[in-house]
Write a protein that holds these residues in place. Structure first.
Motif, PDB file in Angstrom:
ATOM      1  N   GLY A   1      10.595  -4.204  14.813  1.00 35.64           N
ATOM      2  CA  GLY A   1       9.139  -4.148  14.809  1.00 35.64           C
ATOM      3  C   GLY A   1       8.610  -4.198  16.226  1.00 35.64           C
ATOM      4  O   GLY A   1       9.211  -4.820  17.105  1.00 35.64           O
TER       5      GLY A   1
ATOM      6  N   LYS B   1      12.771   0.642  10.716  1.00 38.73           N
ATOM      7  CA  LYS B   1      11.537   0.066  10.163  1.00 38.73           C
ATOM      8  C   LYS B   1      10.319   0.458  10.995  1.00 38.73           C
ATOM      9  O   LYS B   1       9.234   0.696  10.461  1.00 38.73           O
ATOM     10  CB  LYS B   1      11.652  -1.454  10.077  1.00 38.73           C
TER      11      LYS B   1
ATOM     12  N   ASP C   1       6.902   1.942   9.554  1.00 39.59           N
ATOM     13  CA  ASP C   1       5.611   1.294   9.815  1.00 39.59           C
ATOM     14  C   ASP C   1       4.623   2.268  10.453  1.00 39.59           C
ATOM     15  O   ASP C   1       3.446   2.304  10.092  1.00 39.59           O
ATOM     16  CB  ASP C   1       5.808   0.090  10.751  1.00 39.59           C
TER      17      ASP C   1
ATOM     18  N   CYS D   1       3.467   4.953   7.929  1.00 40.48           N
ATOM     19  CA  CYS D   1       2.695   4.328   6.854  1.00 40.48           C
ATOM     20  C   CYS D   1       1.252   4.092   7.313  1.00 40.48           C
ATOM     21  O   CYS D   1       0.318   4.146   6.515  1.00 40.48           O
ATOM     22  CB  CYS D   1       3.345   3.008   6.436  1.00 40.48           C
ATOM     23  N   SER D   2       1.080   3.854   8.615  1.00 41.50           N
ATOM     24  CA  SER D   2      -0.254   3.632   9.182  1.00 41.50           C
ATOM     25  C   SER D   2      -0.881   4.906   9.725  1.00 41.50           C
ATOM     26  O   SER D   2      -2.050   4.907  10.116  1.00 41.50           O
ATOM     27  CB  SER D   2      -0.175   2.592  10.310  1.00 41.50           C
TER      28      SER D   2
ATOM     29  N   PHE E   1      12.510  -7.491   4.219  1.00 42.58           N
ATOM     30  CA  PHE E   1      11.128  -7.023   4.344  1.00 42.58           C
ATOM     31  C   PHE E   1      10.459  -6.809   2.983  1.00 42.58           C
ATOM     32  O   PHE E   1       9.761  -5.825   2.767  1.00 42.58           O
ATOM     33  CB  PHE E   1      11.071  -5.723   5.165  1.00 42.58           C
TER      34      PHE E   1
ATOM     35  N   GLU F   1       7.930  -8.185   1.558  1.00 42.42           N
ATOM     36  CA  GLU F   1       6.467  -8.086   1.589  1.00 42.42           C
ATOM     37  C   GLU F   1       6.031  -6.718   2.107  1.00 42.42           C
ATOM     38  O   GLU F   1       5.042  -6.148   1.626  1.00 42.42           O
ATOM     39  CB  GLU F   1       5.888  -9.197   2.463  1.00 42.42           C
ATOM     40  N   GLU F   2       6.768  -6.183   3.090  1.00 47.42           N
ATOM     41  CA  GLU F   2       6.426  -4.869   3.629  1.00 47.42           C
ATOM     42  C   GLU F   2       6.580  -3.776   2.576  1.00 47.42           C
ATOM     43  O   GLU F   2       5.826  -2.802   2.572  1.00 47.42           O
ATOM     44  CB  GLU F   2       7.294  -4.545   4.846  1.00 47.42           C
TER      45      GLU F   2
ATOM     46  N   HIS G   1       3.431  -3.138   0.845  1.00 48.23           N
ATOM     47  CA  HIS G   1       2.486  -2.359   1.662  1.00 48.23           C
ATOM     48  C   HIS G   1       2.910  -0.897   1.733  1.00 48.23           C
ATOM     49  O   HIS G   1       2.074   0.006   1.602  1.00 48.23           O
ATOM     50  CB  HIS G   1       2.419  -2.969   3.059  1.00 48.23           C
ATOM     51  N   TRP G   2       4.201  -0.654   1.938  1.00 52.45           N
ATOM     52  CA  TRP G   2       4.690   0.723   2.058  1.00 52.45           C
ATOM     53  C   TRP G   2       4.427   1.522   0.778  1.00 52.45           C
ATOM     54  O   TRP G   2       4.112   2.704   0.844  1.00 52.45           O
ATOM     55  CB  TRP G   2       6.187   0.721   2.365  1.00 52.45           C
TER      56      TRP G   2
END
Length: 264
Positions: free
Chosen positions: A56, A118, A122, A125-126, A148, A150-151, A154-155
């Protein structure tokens, strides 16, 4: 006088995130340029050093996801928020985001192989406007080994996500099977123009890449990472050498045109 390539710098631990019993992410201070797929050497005096991939990238920080598997990593796990570790790097070429912009992207990751890629997941995804579609296929041994978690929630909001495990309890929300099983099911608009990243154990990368080629992917549109071969980071110890290739100098990220021979 030339700079000492082995000289580390101090980095403060800003956060520690537990994923499994033996895998934590350490968020460390770092000011400078860094790419997903690059790695740092993390060291503790009297214990040694270990190469750890960047999982990250933040504002003034980098995330390093570490598995507790030996003398150095055992000692790292004894450090907490506010403590300091020594680092040098980043090393390696990393993943160039520009290679995947404006294209349909498939990321296939096995186990801890999700860590070095990752940052790519990330990013897109954004920035979904910079891709024409993205699928993440991630595989782990059991639900307890998933990184990950929790991620993933979101993904799933922006990406097509296939989360699979080799074996599972009855109450798992994951699919069961190897990541390669899901390659024939990938929903792709223009497979001959799609790009892919594959990271994980060597045999998994080999068969996943073969599966993508059978689907119609071009060799030059597939990238792999030999992040597991990292050692000293600067090509001096020779542990990363495969045939005539020093992985820590030319890699760890390779286009499959070059990287295929490193999997044999």
């Amino acid at each position: 006088m030339a700079a000492n390539e082995y000289l580390p710098f101090r980095s403060e631990i800003r956060d520690v995130i537990k994923h499994t019993e033996i895998e934590y992410t350490f968020r460390l201070t770092y000011e400078g340029q860094v790419k997903p797929g690059q790695f740092f050497e993390v060291s503790i005096p009297k214990y040694g050093e270990a190469p750890i991939s960047v999982s990250g990238i933040g504002d003034g920080t980098v995330d390093l996801t570490i598995r507790r598997v030996g003398k150095v990593t055992n000692e790292i796990f004894e450090h907490y928020v506010g403590d300091k570790l020594f680092m040098r790097g980043p090393y390696g070429n990393g993943f160039d985001i520009d290679n995947y912009k404006g294209k349909e992207l498939v990321v296939i990751a096995g186990g801890t192989g999700l860590s070095p890629v990752k940052g790519v997941v990330d990013y897109f995804c954004s920035h979904m406007e910079e891709t024409t579609g993205m699928t993440l296929v991630a595989g782990f041994k059991t639900p307890k080994d998933i990184l990950f978690i929790e991620e993933f929630g979101h993904w799933r909001k922006n990406l097509d996500v296939i989360l699979t495990v080799d074996c599972a309890e009855d109450d798992t929300a994951c699919q069961i099977g190897l990541v390669t099983q899901y390659i024939p099911e990938l929903k792709l608009k223009h497979v001959d123009q799609a790009v892919a990243i594959v990271v994980g154990p060597p045999m998994m990368m080999k068969f996943a890449a073969q599966g993508l080629l059978q689907r119609g992917f071009r060799k030059e549109n597939i990238w792999i990472s030999h992040e597991r071969k990292m050692c000293c980071g600067i090509g001096k110890c020779g542990h990363c050498k495969i045939d005539d290739t020093y992985v820590c100098l030319e890699g760890p990220v390779f286009n499959y045109v070059k990287g295929a021979q490193l999997l044999d």
